[in-house]
Each structure stands twice: as C-alpha cells, then as structure tokens.
Design an enzyme around this catalytic site. Sequence first.
Site, PDB file in Angstrom:
ATOM      1  N   TYR A 179       0.840  -1.206   0.000  1.00 57.44           N
ATOM      2  CA  TYR A 179       0.000   0.000   0.000  1.00 57.44           C
ATOM      3  C   TYR A 179       0.878   1.260   0.000  1.00 57.44           C
ATOM      4  O   TYR A 179       0.570   2.246  -0.669  1.00 57.44           O
ATOM      5  CB  TYR A 179      -0.962   0.006   1.201  1.00 57.44           C
ATOM      6  CG  TYR A 179      -1.778   1.274   1.248  1.00 57.44           C
ATOM      7  CD1 TYR A 179      -2.736   1.542   0.272  1.00 57.44           C
ATOM      8  CD2 TYR A 179      -1.547   2.242   2.221  1.00 57.44           C
ATOM      9  CE1 TYR A 179      -3.453   2.722   0.272  1.00 57.44           C
ATOM     10  CE2 TYR A 179      -2.266   3.433   2.234  1.00 57.44           C
ATOM     11  CZ  TYR A 179      -3.217   3.663   1.260  1.00 57.44           C
ATOM     12  OH  TYR A 179      -3.914   4.845   1.254  1.00 57.44           O
ATOM     13  N   GLY A 202      -2.042   9.345   4.199  1.00 57.21           N
ATOM     14  CA  GLY A 202      -3.163   8.869   5.016  1.00 57.21           C
ATOM     15  C   GLY A 202      -2.937   7.484   5.593  1.00 57.21           C
ATOM     16  O   GLY A 202      -2.008   6.771   5.188  1.00 57.21           O
ATOM     17  N   SER A 212      -2.122  14.509   6.841  1.00 56.45           N
ATOM     18  CA  SER A 212      -3.171  14.178   5.866  1.00 56.45           C
ATOM     19  C   SER A 212      -4.553  14.357   6.493  1.00 56.45           C
ATOM     20  O   SER A 212      -4.757  14.085   7.679  1.00 56.45           O
ATOM     21  CB  SER A 212      -2.991  12.722   5.426  1.00 56.45           C
ATOM     22  OG  SER A 212      -4.157  12.262   4.781  1.00 56.45           O
ATOM     23  N   TYR A 228      -8.820  16.810   1.280  1.00 59.78           N
ATOM     24  CA  TYR A 228      -9.483  16.534   0.004  1.00 59.78           C
ATOM     25  C   TYR A 228     -10.861  17.167   0.158  1.00 59.78           C
ATOM     26  O   TYR A 228     -11.513  16.950   1.183  1.00 59.78           O
ATOM     27  CB  TYR A 228      -9.679  15.029  -0.184  1.00 59.78           C
ATOM     28  CG  TYR A 228      -8.433  14.210  -0.364  1.00 59.78           C
ATOM     29  CD1 TYR A 228      -7.644  14.369  -1.492  1.00 59.78           C
ATOM     30  CD2 TYR A 228      -8.059  13.242   0.569  1.00 59.78           C
ATOM     31  CE1 TYR A 228      -6.508  13.583  -1.684  1.00 59.78           C
ATOM     32  CE2 TYR A 228      -6.932  12.460   0.385  1.00 59.78           C
ATOM     33  CZ  TYR A 228      -6.157  12.633  -0.745  1.00 59.78           C
ATOM     34  OH  TYR A 228      -5.054  11.867  -0.932  1.00 59.78           O
ATOM     35  N   ARG A 277      -5.491   0.799  -8.170  1.00 62.67           N
ATOM     36  CA  ARG A 277      -4.150   0.392  -7.736  1.00 62.67           C
ATOM     37  C   ARG A 277      -4.115  -1.136  -7.690  1.00 62.67           C
ATOM     38  O   ARG A 277      -4.624  -1.769  -6.765  1.00 62.67           O
ATOM     39  CB  ARG A 277      -3.813   1.017  -6.386  1.00 62.67           C
ATOM     40  CG  ARG A 277      -3.775   2.537  -6.474  1.00 62.67           C
ATOM     41  CD  ARG A 277      -3.219   3.190  -5.241  1.00 62.67           C
ATOM     42  NE  ARG A 277      -3.401   4.637  -5.325  1.00 62.67           N
ATOM     43  CZ  ARG A 277      -3.716   5.411  -4.290  1.00 62.67           C
ATOM     44  NH1 ARG A 277      -3.855   4.891  -3.090  1.00 62.67           N
ATOM     45  NH2 ARG A 277      -3.866   6.707  -4.452  1.00 62.67           N
ATOM     46  N   HIS A 323       1.241  12.898  -7.105  1.00 64.88           N
ATOM     47  CA  HIS A 323       0.760  12.019  -6.032  1.00 64.88           C
ATOM     48  C   HIS A 323       1.636  10.768  -5.922  1.00 64.88           C
ATOM     49  O   HIS A 323       1.170   9.688  -5.564  1.00 64.88           O
ATOM     50  CB  HIS A 323      -0.698  11.630  -6.300  1.00 64.88           C
ATOM     51  CG  HIS A 323      -1.544  11.500  -5.066  1.00 64.88           C
ATOM     52  ND1 HIS A 323      -2.461  12.441  -4.704  1.00 64.88           N
ATOM     53  CD2 HIS A 323      -1.624  10.530  -4.102  1.00 64.88           C
ATOM     54  CE1 HIS A 323      -3.079  12.050  -3.579  1.00 64.88           C
ATOM     55  NE2 HIS A 323      -2.578  10.901  -3.199  1.00 64.88           N
ATOM     56  N   ASP A 379       6.808  17.432  -5.040  1.00 67.95           N
ATOM     57  CA  ASP A 379       7.130  16.080  -4.568  1.00 67.95           C
ATOM     58  C   ASP A 379       6.900  15.091  -5.698  1.00 67.95           C
ATOM     59  O   ASP A 379       6.541  15.474  -6.812  1.00 67.95           O
ATOM     60  CB  ASP A 379       6.356  15.711  -3.292  1.00 67.95           C
ATOM     61  CG  ASP A 379       4.876  15.378  -3.521  1.00 67.95           C
ATOM     62  OD1 ASP A 379       4.447  15.203  -4.679  1.00 67.95           O
ATOM     63  OD2 ASP A 379       4.150  15.304  -2.517  1.00 67.95           O
ATOM     64  N   ARG A 398      14.155  10.331  -3.756  1.00 68.72           N
ATOM     65  CA  ARG A 398      14.717   9.189  -3.028  1.00 68.72           C
ATOM     66  C   ARG A 398      16.128   9.468  -2.520  1.00 68.72           C
ATOM     67  O   ARG A 398      16.679   8.689  -1.748  1.00 68.72           O
ATOM     68  CB  ARG A 398      14.782   7.945  -3.945  1.00 68.72           C
ATOM     69  CG  ARG A 398      13.436   7.492  -4.492  1.00 68.72           C
ATOM     70  CD  ARG A 398      12.566   6.893  -3.387  1.00 68.72           C
ATOM     71  NE  ARG A 398      11.290   6.414  -3.912  1.00 68.72           N
ATOM     72  CZ  ARG A 398      10.184   7.159  -4.029  1.00 68.72           C
ATOM     73  NH1 ARG A 398      10.193   8.427  -3.659  1.00 68.72           N
ATOM     74  NH2 ARG A 398       9.065   6.643  -4.505  1.00 68.72           N
TER      75      ARG A 398
HETATM   76  C1  FNR Z   1       0.042   9.487  -0.186  1.00 72.76           C
HETATM   77  N1  FNR Z   1      -0.201  10.747  -0.746  1.00 72.76           N
HETATM   78  C2  FNR Z   1      -1.228  11.514  -0.239  1.00 72.76           C
HETATM   79  N2  FNR Z   1      -1.415  12.796  -0.698  1.00 72.76           N
HETATM   80  C3  FNR Z   1      -2.374  13.591  -0.175  1.00 72.76           C
HETATM   81  O1  FNR Z   1      -2.489  14.736  -0.591  1.00 72.76           O
HETATM   82  N3  FNR Z   1      -3.184  13.098   0.824  1.00 72.76           N
HETATM   83  C4  FNR Z   1      -3.075  11.844   1.325  1.00 72.76           C
HETATM   84  O2  FNR Z   1      -3.803  11.447   2.230  1.00 72.76           O
HETATM   85  C5  FNR Z   1      -2.079  10.999   0.759  1.00 72.76           C
HETATM   86  N4  FNR Z   1      -1.923   9.718   1.206  1.00 72.76           N
HETATM   87  C6  FNR Z   1      -0.843   8.963   0.776  1.00 72.76           C
HETATM   88  C7  FNR Z   1      -0.604   7.719   1.351  1.00 72.76           C
HETATM   89  C8  FNR Z   1       0.525   7.000   0.994  1.00 72.76           C
HETATM   90  C9  FNR Z   1       0.770   5.669   1.629  1.00 72.76           C
HETATM   91  C10 FNR Z   1       1.419   7.525   0.036  1.00 72.76           C
HETATM   92  C11 FNR Z   1       2.673   6.795  -0.351  1.00 72.76           C
HETATM   93  C12 FNR Z   1       1.177   8.747  -0.544  1.00 72.76           C
HETATM   94  C13 FNR Z   1       0.731  11.331  -1.732  1.00 72.76           C
HETATM   95  C14 FNR Z   1       1.865  12.050  -1.028  1.00 72.76           C
HETATM   96  O3  FNR Z   1       1.412  13.202  -0.362  1.00 72.76           O
HETATM   97  C15 FNR Z   1       2.958  12.504  -1.996  1.00 72.76           C
HETATM   98  O4  FNR Z   1       2.409  13.292  -3.003  1.00 72.76           O
HETATM   99  C16 FNR Z   1       3.736  11.340  -2.633  1.00 72.76           C
HETATM  100  O5  FNR Z   1       3.963  10.307  -1.701  1.00 72.76           O
HETATM  101  C17 FNR Z   1       5.055  11.864  -3.156  1.00 72.76           C
HETATM  102  O6  FNR Z   1       5.761  10.893  -3.839  1.00 72.76           O
HETATM  103  P1  FNR Z   1       6.940  10.015  -3.189  1.00 72.76           P
HETATM  104  O7  FNR Z   1       7.824  10.949  -2.391  1.00 72.76           O
HETATM  105  O8  FNR Z   1       6.275   8.997  -2.326  1.00 72.76           O
HETATM  106  O9  FNR Z   1       7.610   9.431  -4.380  1.00 72.76           O
END
Ligand code: FNR
Length: 385
Positions: free
Chosen positions: A27, A82, A109, A132, A167, A280, A311, A315
């Site tokens: 996830y 989240g 989040s 959101y 997904r 995202h 973002d 890495r």
């Molecule tokens: C997210 N992301 C995300 N974005 C957001 O605006 N609200 C959210 O609740 C979430 N939840 C979420 C859960 C998980 C498990 C992941 C991995 C990502 C997206 C997050 O804010 C961000 O944009 C990305 O994770 C950035 O990419 P990298 O750094 O993971 O490659």
Amino acid sequence: MRWRDALTVDDFRQMARARMPKMVFDYIDGGVEDEFALAANIEAFRRKAFVPRYLVNVEHRNHRTSLFGRTYDRSFGISPTGFASLFRPGADLMLARAAAKARIPFVLSGASNISVETVAKAAPGYVWFQVYGARDRKITRDLLKRATGAGVETLVVTVDVPVTPKRTRNIRNGFGLPPRMSLSTVLQALLHPGWTARYLLNGGLPKLGNWQPYAPQGASALEIARVFACETPNPTQSLEDIATIRESWKGTLLVKGILHPDDAVEMMKLGADGIWVSNHGGRQLDRIVPSIDALPAIRQAVGGEATLVIDSGIRRGADIAVARCLGADFAFIGRVTLFGVAACGEAGATRVIELLTEELDLVMGQIGCCDVNRLGPVDLGLSVQ
Ligand code: FNR
C-alpha cells in the site's frame, strides 16, 4: 539490518518490507495500474546531472530555507500520507515529532488516523494540514475550522484525486474496506508478529481520527472509513471550490497536485499562496508527466516570485538539489519517511531525514554550492542537463 546500520533510504524500504505484511507494505510502495508513473518519477530525477564547479570555498554550507515567513532548517518537508497508523500505530505523531526535531514542516493528511487537534499540539509550528474536498462541503468547512482552531497556519488542498484510482497491487492483495482475509493474509500476519501484535494491541483497524465527528456516534473504524470513502473523492470539485476555500481560509493556502502551467496560473489568480507540483507519487494516473519534468514550464508560467514546492520521486538528497535547480522553492518526501517510520518508528523517520540532508550536503559541497537557496539552472554556474 539494524536501523543504525542503514546507509541509504532504500535500506529503510527493505527494512519496512521485511517487517510488514505484504498487503501493508505494498500500500505504501505501490502506484497505480502498471506503475509506469511510479518508475518514471524516479527515472526522471536520475536523468538529471550536475555540471560541478570546483575551486569554490564550500567549507560552510547553508540549508536553512524560508517559506511563507518561516525559516526551516532544511529545504524539504514531509508530504501528507493517510492511514499511517496502519504502518505503525501513532505514526502521524512520530512523523510530526521527527519533523519538528529537524525543524521542517510536516503535512498531516486529512485522512490521518490521529486528529489534527492532537498532532498540531504535539509539534506546534511545524504541522500543516491537508484536505481533500468532500462531497458534503459542510465537512470541508468544518475541517478548515478545526485546523484553524488547532493553530495550523498552512492548508494544502489536494486536487489530483477527482476519481478513485485502480491500484492493482492493492486489489490483488485484498487491501480494501474491509481487507480481504485469505490464507495468505493470515500467513503474512503470522510471519510479521511485531506488526501484528502492535496492530491487535491498538484495537485492529485504526480509526480516521479527523473523520470520527462526521460518522454516527460510536461508529467503528470501518464505518468511519466508509463515510470517508463516500465523501471523497468528490468528482464535482471545481475552481469554485478553491475560491470558496480561499475565502474562508485566512492562513497560507497551497494547492497540491498541479502539473499543467495553466492550472498553476489559475490557482495563483484565485489567491493561492503557493503551488504544489505533484503527481501524487504515481498513485493516481499512470500515464502522467513526472512532476520534476513539469516543473520548469510551471515556473516559467507563474514567474519567479510565486512559491513552488514539489514532490513525487525523491529518493536521494541529490533529487532535492535537482528540484531546487529546476525552480522549486522547497521539496517534499512521501514514501521515504513512511519507510523509516514503518521500519522503526520516530527514530527511523529522523534517520531518513538525516540521510537525505547528509546526501544533499555532500552534493552541495561537490558542485560548489554554499547555500541551498542559490541552487538554480544558471546561478553559481550550476546546471542540470
Ligand atoms: C500518499 N499521498 C497523499 N497525498 C495527499 O495529498 N493526501 C493523502 O492522504 C495521501 N496519502 C498517501 C498515502 C501513501 C501511503 C502515500 C505513499 C502517498 C501522496 C503524497 O502526499 C505525496 O504526493 C507522494 O507520496 C510523493 O511521492 P513520493 O515521495 O512517495 O515518491
């Protein structure tokens, strides 16, 4: 591996993978459909290379960066993610504390497990809040009111989830509401007794702390999650909603998930204080431009004065330098601190922040840059090809 022996962020990813059931690790780790976007985000950063300048005194290197009237110790913060208590109970608080300790922003989040009131209190001054837009606009209004009451100054509105993505990894693993129980799920739980014990001792499926008030009294975690899933995504969300939020939110407002220069210009016209360039983390649309590749055109469209953060795909510390060179004022990391916290709690998140800082610091030394704020396509002769 012990966390103290980790040399790279990827070591934390491997530790997290070893310590969690596959369904939960996937996830975090996974993306949408074929995961082209997920891979492309990382690849896009790796394609950029520096042309270093030598014979520059780089003994002292500055990482402090000002953003919206505050100064942070690093040029990056933590993106909103989240359901983090699923990875480790209390993860939202651990991430917030790790961020405050490093003096960087942590974005909570709207789908967090711990409420905005609790997290903002744990790391005052460092917690931003993400929402959101809900189908029921009253809920969004109430969330904003609660964030203000909790002392949050910066709001992030995520707009890149108009519909629920497919997904594939999650579907195959049975990750859903409720999670599908199969022989393999049970086996995975037994193979990861630490995670399973923490999960059970904390009452099983964690509640969405911010959403409890919008579910019937006494609702279970599953029922609260279902209310959230009915309210978001909101496919009817439009520019008008951003205008309404702008009117009611007195603090700093960022719009997250922007990739088109025209959308960025539109958001600035509506009064946003900054644009969050993001796809995202490759979790929404698989055939999407990597945010780092979208950044230069957005910078050109909004001009030099507008605040841009980015973002998706970071890495390594070098990626943060690339982002700053291509026009971002600040970078954010999503999965990497989650791997840290999932692997070993707050200490893991702290170490991931340190590793990225150390890497960025070495890149700066190597390319002839004494101040992270001077990174740019031409400044100091630095360039990214
Ligand atoms: C997210 N992301 C995300 N974005 C957001 O605006 N609200 C959210 O609740 C979430 N939840 C979420 C859960 C998980 C498990 C992941 C991995 C990502 C997206 C997050 O804010 C961000 O944009 C990305 O994770 C950035 O990419 P990298 O750094 O993971 O490659």
